[in-house]
Design an enzyme around this catalytic site. Structure first.
Site, PDB file in Angstrom:
ATOM      1  N   GLY A  27       0.779  -1.222   0.000  1.00 56.38           N
ATOM      2  CA  GLY A  27       0.000   0.000   0.000  1.00 56.38           C
ATOM      3  C   GLY A  27       0.815   1.277   0.000  1.00 56.38           C
ATOM      4  O   GLY A  27       0.293   2.325   0.321  1.00 56.38           O
TER       5      GLY A  27
ATOM      6  N   GLU B  42      13.653  -3.065  -6.321  1.00 57.01           N
ATOM      7  CA  GLU B  42      13.196  -3.594  -7.616  1.00 57.01           C
ATOM      8  C   GLU B  42      13.474  -2.588  -8.719  1.00 57.01           C
ATOM      9  O   GLU B  42      13.579  -1.386  -8.464  1.00 57.01           O
ATOM     10  CB  GLU B  42      11.666  -3.812  -7.586  1.00 57.01           C
ATOM     11  CG  GLU B  42      11.217  -4.990  -6.769  1.00 57.01           C
ATOM     12  CD  GLU B  42       9.698  -5.166  -6.774  1.00 57.01           C
ATOM     13  OE1 GLU B  42       8.971  -4.240  -7.209  1.00 57.01           O
ATOM     14  OE2 GLU B  42       9.255  -6.229  -6.351  1.00 57.01           O
TER      15      GLU B  42
ATOM     16  N   GLU C 251      -2.111  -9.501  -6.917  1.00 58.28           N
ATOM     17  CA  GLU C 251      -1.923  -8.206  -7.576  1.00 58.28           C
ATOM     18  C   GLU C 251      -0.720  -8.272  -8.505  1.00 58.28           C
ATOM     19  O   GLU C 251       0.359  -8.708  -8.089  1.00 58.28           O
ATOM     20  CB  GLU C 251      -1.631  -7.108  -6.542  1.00 58.28           C
ATOM     21  CG  GLU C 251      -2.756  -6.810  -5.591  1.00 58.28           C
ATOM     22  CD  GLU C 251      -2.422  -5.638  -4.674  1.00 58.28           C
ATOM     23  OE1 GLU C 251      -3.317  -5.229  -3.921  1.00 58.28           O
ATOM     24  OE2 GLU C 251      -1.275  -5.136  -4.687  1.00 58.28           O
TER      25      GLU C 251
ATOM     26  N   ARG D 268      -7.533 -11.781   1.773  1.00 63.85           N
ATOM     27  CA  ARG D 268      -8.841 -11.434   2.355  1.00 63.85           C
ATOM     28  C   ARG D 268      -9.855 -11.213   1.237  1.00 63.85           C
ATOM     29  O   ARG D 268      -9.489 -11.174   0.064  1.00 63.85           O
ATOM     30  CB  ARG D 268      -8.691 -10.116   3.121  1.00 63.85           C
ATOM     31  CG  ARG D 268      -8.185  -9.009   2.187  1.00 63.85           C
ATOM     32  CD  ARG D 268      -8.205  -7.623   2.794  1.00 63.85           C
ATOM     33  NE  ARG D 268      -7.959  -6.618   1.770  1.00 63.85           N
ATOM     34  CZ  ARG D 268      -6.765  -6.203   1.387  1.00 63.85           C
ATOM     35  NH1 ARG D 268      -5.680  -6.717   1.932  1.00 63.85           N
ATOM     36  NH2 ARG D 268      -6.636  -5.293   0.425  1.00 63.85           N
TER      37      ARG D 268
ATOM     38  N   ARG E 201     -16.012   4.190  -5.628  1.00 60.51           N
ATOM     39  CA  ARG E 201     -16.041   4.282  -4.161  1.00 60.51           C
ATOM     40  C   ARG E 201     -16.493   5.682  -3.756  1.00 60.51           C
ATOM     41  O   ARG E 201     -15.864   6.670  -4.132  1.00 60.51           O
ATOM     42  CB  ARG E 201     -14.652   4.013  -3.583  1.00 60.51           C
ATOM     43  CG  ARG E 201     -14.137   2.624  -3.884  1.00 60.51           C
ATOM     44  CD  ARG E 201     -12.924   2.338  -3.027  1.00 60.51           C
ATOM     45  NE  ARG E 201     -12.295   1.088  -3.413  1.00 60.51           N
ATOM     46  CZ  ARG E 201     -11.336   0.499  -2.718  1.00 60.51           C
ATOM     47  NH1 ARG E 201     -10.894   1.059  -1.594  1.00 60.51           N
ATOM     48  NH2 ARG E 201     -10.800  -0.631  -3.122  1.00 60.51           N
TER      49      ARG E 201
HETATM   50  C1  MV4 Z   1       5.929  -0.712  -8.074  1.00 59.42           C
HETATM   51  C2  MV4 Z   1       5.728   0.262  -9.056  1.00 59.42           C
HETATM   52  C3  MV4 Z   1       6.617   0.280 -10.122  1.00 59.42           C
HETATM   53  N1  MV4 Z   1       7.632  -0.608 -10.189  1.00 59.42           N
HETATM   54  N2  MV4 Z   1       6.953  -1.591  -8.201  1.00 59.42           N
HETATM   55  C4  MV4 Z   1       2.507   0.808  -5.088  1.00 59.42           C
HETATM   56  C5  MV4 Z   1       1.971   0.159  -3.865  1.00 59.42           C
HETATM   57  C6  MV4 Z   1       2.647  -1.138  -3.697  1.00 59.42           C
HETATM   58  N3  MV4 Z   1       1.677  -2.176  -3.606  1.00 59.42           N
HETATM   59  C7  MV4 Z   1       3.529  -1.291  -4.904  1.00 59.42           C
HETATM   60  N4  MV4 Z   1       3.391  -0.114  -5.711  1.00 59.42           N
HETATM   61  C8  MV4 Z   1       4.120   0.054  -6.842  1.00 59.42           C
HETATM   62  N5  MV4 Z   1       5.131  -0.827  -7.019  1.00 59.42           N
HETATM   63  C9  MV4 Z   1       7.783  -1.505  -9.233  1.00 59.42           C
HETATM   64  N6  MV4 Z   1       8.803  -2.374  -9.310  1.00 59.42           N
HETATM   65  C10 MV4 Z   1       4.676   1.151  -8.912  1.00 59.42           C
HETATM   66  C11 MV4 Z   1       3.866   1.071  -7.790  1.00 59.42           C
HETATM   67  C12 MV4 Z   1       2.833   2.044  -7.706  1.00 59.42           C
HETATM   68  C13 MV4 Z   1       1.491   1.695  -7.811  1.00 59.42           C
HETATM   69  C14 MV4 Z   1       1.084   0.377  -7.962  1.00 59.42           C
HETATM   70  C15 MV4 Z   1      -0.226   0.048  -8.082  1.00 59.42           C
HETATM   71  C16 MV4 Z   1      -1.182   1.043  -8.059  1.00 59.42           C
HETATM   72  C17 MV4 Z   1      -0.824   2.361  -7.892  1.00 59.42           C
HETATM   73  C18 MV4 Z   1       0.501   2.705  -7.766  1.00 59.42           C
HETATM   74  C19 MV4 Z   1       0.871   4.053  -7.615  1.00 59.42           C
HETATM   75  C20 MV4 Z   1       2.177   4.370  -7.487  1.00 59.42           C
HETATM   76  C21 MV4 Z   1       3.165   3.384  -7.531  1.00 59.42           C
END
Ligand code: MV4
Length: 450
Positions: free
Chosen positions: A164, A200, A275, A292, A337
């Protein structure tokens, strides 16, 4: 089947669970804080037990009080909903020790997916694609610099206890890395009591597409298609839809198979969501597994015409999943939402009394909510007060229906995110399905909503 289920949650999800229990002939026990005395979940359940003062930590997270409520009402299972104790391995363990079925996966499975380095390593071993990155923990800045050079900038630092977005930093070059590492480490330590970081490759402008899975106690898993959750603000989802406008039959087949492989590899039990990040070339990478029922589950229910909470209860009781894999019919569903927030003031919370209310109605329109006219939204909990879900034969039909439904939603007394959704539904890029997780970052919403 279970005779009586205690619902360790509040708001719309408590009502959602009570509804399915009633249809299944299962008795229900509501628990509530003193702030929720007048809530509908208290009224609709067969029994209700007060578990403490308003603050979540004193009530909906108060394990001894919840266990006592289950004991005095003689419940045989606990449904945790989402948030609160839903991904708390210790709580799942305590339920087991008290001979109560925790409606969810095993404590070990929750732990395995709760630690992100462990989860990622497990998925790599399962043969599920993961984002290239460090093998495990990054010990210090020196190691971060070496790893980043190997991976290639831009990189992203993530907290192993996170999820998150907390304790997360994008790093574009070596000059930025020391400050980013120190800040993210501090933030993670303060938020999770675990400062561990990993790294990453940063995937630019990805889509967030998740696969709903269901798995039984006998090692069989199935998937129920995807949800596109790319429309987020500060890691809070605002809109979800199925099918994803970016999806192809081939990609769904690949991601669905990967999700099934992931669930079966860990012998996962119950409902879960895998996800994925999907890049512009349609490469997909495992990001996290949510163990969940999720807020956005109705999108899948509407497309598949399938009660996910019922399936979840049956799986927890030990029923096998049917052999067939479910694919979406020619149907599109979208969820907006509705939060008690002012979208023109940076989504500032807007709790208070709802003075008048008319929720959307009509064919293909579903409103999941616990609010009613005269209800006062307490300031202690999440600001989501309703979900409007619309379906149509095509994406355009579903979006047009949502526009109509939101225009007839009358809610006076507080601010809501409805004006934001109406703006979004008329945005050209959103309409054409051309959006990524960056969509809202690039916008000045206060200006757009004027
Ligand atoms: C990332 C990414 C880009 N590259 N990982 C955001 C929350 C967390 N669950 C992981 N997230 C991200 N991981 C890599 N390697 C971009 C995000 C990210 C994001 C992911 C899903 C939905 C919205 C987002 C908003 C900003 C960054």
């Amino acid at each position: 089947m279970f005779k009586k289920i205690l619902i360790a949650n509040r708001g719309e999800i408590a009502l959602r669970i009570i509804r399915t229990c009633k249809e299944m002939g299962i008795k229900t026990v509501a628990v509530y804080s003193t702030a929720d005395k007048e809530s509908l979940h208290v009224r609709f359940a067969d029994e209700a037990v007060c578990i403490g003062p308003p603050k979540g930590a004193d009530s909906y997270l108060n394990i001894p009080n919840i266990m006592a409520a289950a004991e005095i009402t003689n419940a045989d299972a606990i449904h945790p909903g989402y948030g609160f104790l839903s991904e708390n391995a210790k709580f799942a363990e305590i339920c087991e020790q008290h001979n109560l079925t925790f409606i969810g996966p095993t404590p070990d499975q929750i732990r395995q997916m709760g630690d992100k380095i462990t989860a990622k390593d497990t998925m790599r071993r399962a043969g599920v694609p993961v984002v290239p990155g460090s093998d495990g923990l990054i010990d210090d800045v020196a190691m971060a610099k070496i790893e980043a050079k190997k991976i290639g900038y831009p990189v992203i630092l993530k907290a192993t206890a996170g999820g998150g977005g907390k304790g997360m930093r994008v790093v574009w070059n070596e000059e930025e890395i020391e400050k980013a590492f120190d800040n993210a480490t501090m933030e993670a330590g303060a938020a999770f009591g675990n400062a561990g970081m990993y790294m990453e490759k940063f995937v630019e402008e990805p889509r967030h597409i998740e696969i709903q899975v269901a798995a039984d106690k006998y090692g069989k898993a199935t998937h129920l298609s995807e949800r596109d959750c790319s429309i987020q603000r500060r890691h809070q989802k605002l809109v979800e839809e199925c099918p994803s406008p970016f999806m192809t039959d081939e990609l769904r087949e690949q991601m669905g198979n990967a999700a099934i492989k992931a669930a079966e590899f860990i012998k996962y039990q119950g409902l879960g969501t895998i996800e994925f990040l999907v890049d512009k070339h349609r490469n997909f990478y495992f990001m996290e597994m949510n163990t969940r029922i999720q807020v956005e589950h109705p999108v899948t229910e509407e497309v598949m015409d399938y009660d996910l909470v019922k399936e979840q209860i049956k799986l927890a009781f030990g029923e096998p999943i049917s052999g067939k894999v479910y694919y979406p019919r020619e149907m599109h569903a979208i969820e907006c939402r509705i939060n008690a927030e002012d979208p023109t003031k940076n989504f500032a919370p807007s709790p208070g009394k709802i003075t008048s209310l008319h929720t959307s109605k009509g064919q293909g329109v579903r409103v999941d909510t616990h609010i009613y006219a005269g209800y006062t939204i307490p300031p202690y909990y999440d600001s989501m007060i309703a979900k409007v879900i619309c379906r149509g034969r095509t994406r355009e039909e579903a979006l047009d229906k949502m526009d109509r439904a939101l225009r007839e939603f009358i809610l006076e007394g507080i601010h809501t995110t409805i004006p934001f959704h109406l703006w979004l539904l008329h945005n050209e890029d959103f309409r054409s399905g051309n959006y990524t997780t960056k969509f809202l970052d690039d916008k000045n919403l206060a200006e757009e909503l004027k």
